[in-house]
Design a protein around this motif. Structure first.
Motif: not given
Length: 321
Positions: A14, A127-128, A130-132, A134, A136, A157
């Motif tokens: 990240l 994916e990073v 997606r996480s950063r 948030e 859905k 995913s």
């Protein structure tokens, strides 16, 4: 690579850098830009469309090789904004425009020590992202190699995707001739730092019909300008991941049937036959093919009105009114 441009992209870290929105050229994309960040080498430009957050659903947009999100999507997004009744759902959802590493306007050459990307490493970086942010649920909206990258990510995913709009995707592995010719060009671009006339021709033939190349000079020059201003070694990296893509045709049946897929193709595109060959793997019950006459791979660019109508109907099918 300078950490201000996202640091090492390919280890799934990240690593982010926030760009002051006030310093971002608002003319680059239609509408109000709310956030700009570099995440794992990708520049992510966020347009919330007046929403407080990106949840529960947003559109994740990724361009083809040799261009950026501005050049790839501006004609379509400008058409939708000028004709809001044609595709109102697109205007209502938050948009995330992704620029592949080193493809944004004003990009510097990526450091030689940075590892070369692969489809798997793009999956990790998404994916990073997606996480950063948030995220859905998203509708993936990709053109060319961007469509291929998002399709690969949906396989890894699937819970993240409500639908996919794939404009001129490459689904199977590259043919032998394509692989050898593009591989040679990639090495030349990387080591010489020069965009050759042969590569310019390859991109134009990938994107447009012969008539468009010969007679539509403004459109041709618009995309040649991006090729000239983007560092050739950066283009070579994205092209390398694309040309080394695995054949996922046999895996597409593993996608949940809840993910609806719209494939947009020009009948005169050099990959049109490949798209037809792989439509069965996408699943006839959950995928739709929209074909357009007298156009190559950049259907959004040459047929924005027709695409807006088709995409609006697709969004309605997803329950977005």
């Amino acid at each position: 690579m300078d950490e201000g441009k996202g640091g090492s992209v390919l280890e799934g870290e990240l690593v982010t850098s926030v760009v002051e929105v006030e310093s971002f050229p608002q003319r680059s994309l239609p509408g109000k830009v709310d956030e700009v960040e570099y995440v794992g080498g990708f520049r992510v430009t966020v347009m919330r469309q007046g929403k407080a957050s990106l949840a529960p659903l947003c559109v994740l947009m990724l361009h083809d090789i040799g261009m950026n999100s501005v050049r790839c999507f501006e004609t379509f997004t400008n058409y939708c904004r000028s004709n809001p009744r044609e595709c109102p759902q697109f205007l209502a959802l938050p948009l995330l425009f992704l620029d592949a590493p080193g493809h944004e306007d004003g990009a510097e050459p990526i450091a030689e020590v940075d590892p070369w990307p692969k489809m798997d490493s793009f999956n990790k970086t998404l994916e990073v992202i997606r996480s950063r942010f948030e995220l859905k649920r998203v509708i993936g909206f990709g053109v060319g190699a961007g469509a291929t990258v998002l399709l690969h990510h949906a396989l890894s995913s699937p819970s993240m995707y409500t639908g996919l709009v794939l404009v001129s995707p490459s689904i199977g592995a590259p043919g032998y001739v394509e692989h050898i010719r593009l591989r040679a060009a990639i090495y030349y671009m990387w080591y010489s730092g020069v965009m050759t006339e042969w590569m310019r021709t390859w991109f134009l033939q990938r994107w447009f019909t012969p008539d468009t190349i010969e007679f539509n000079h403004p459109l041709r020059e618009k995309f040649l300008e991006v090729l000239e201003t983007t560092p050739s070694m950066n283009i070579a990296r994205y092209a390398s991941a694309y040309i080394n893509r695995p054949n996922i045709a046999g895996l597409l049946q593993e996608l949940p049937r809840s993910i609806r897929i719209l494939v947009v193709a020009g009948r005169d595109s050099v990959i049109y036959e490949d798209i037809l060959d792989h439509m069965l793997e996408l699943g006839p019950g959950r995928s739709t093919l929209a074909e357009y006459m007298d156009v190559g791979a950049l259907v959004l660019e040459e047929k924005p009105a027709e695409c807006a109508e088709t995409i609006s109907l697709f969004f309605q099918g997803l329950g977005i009114i």
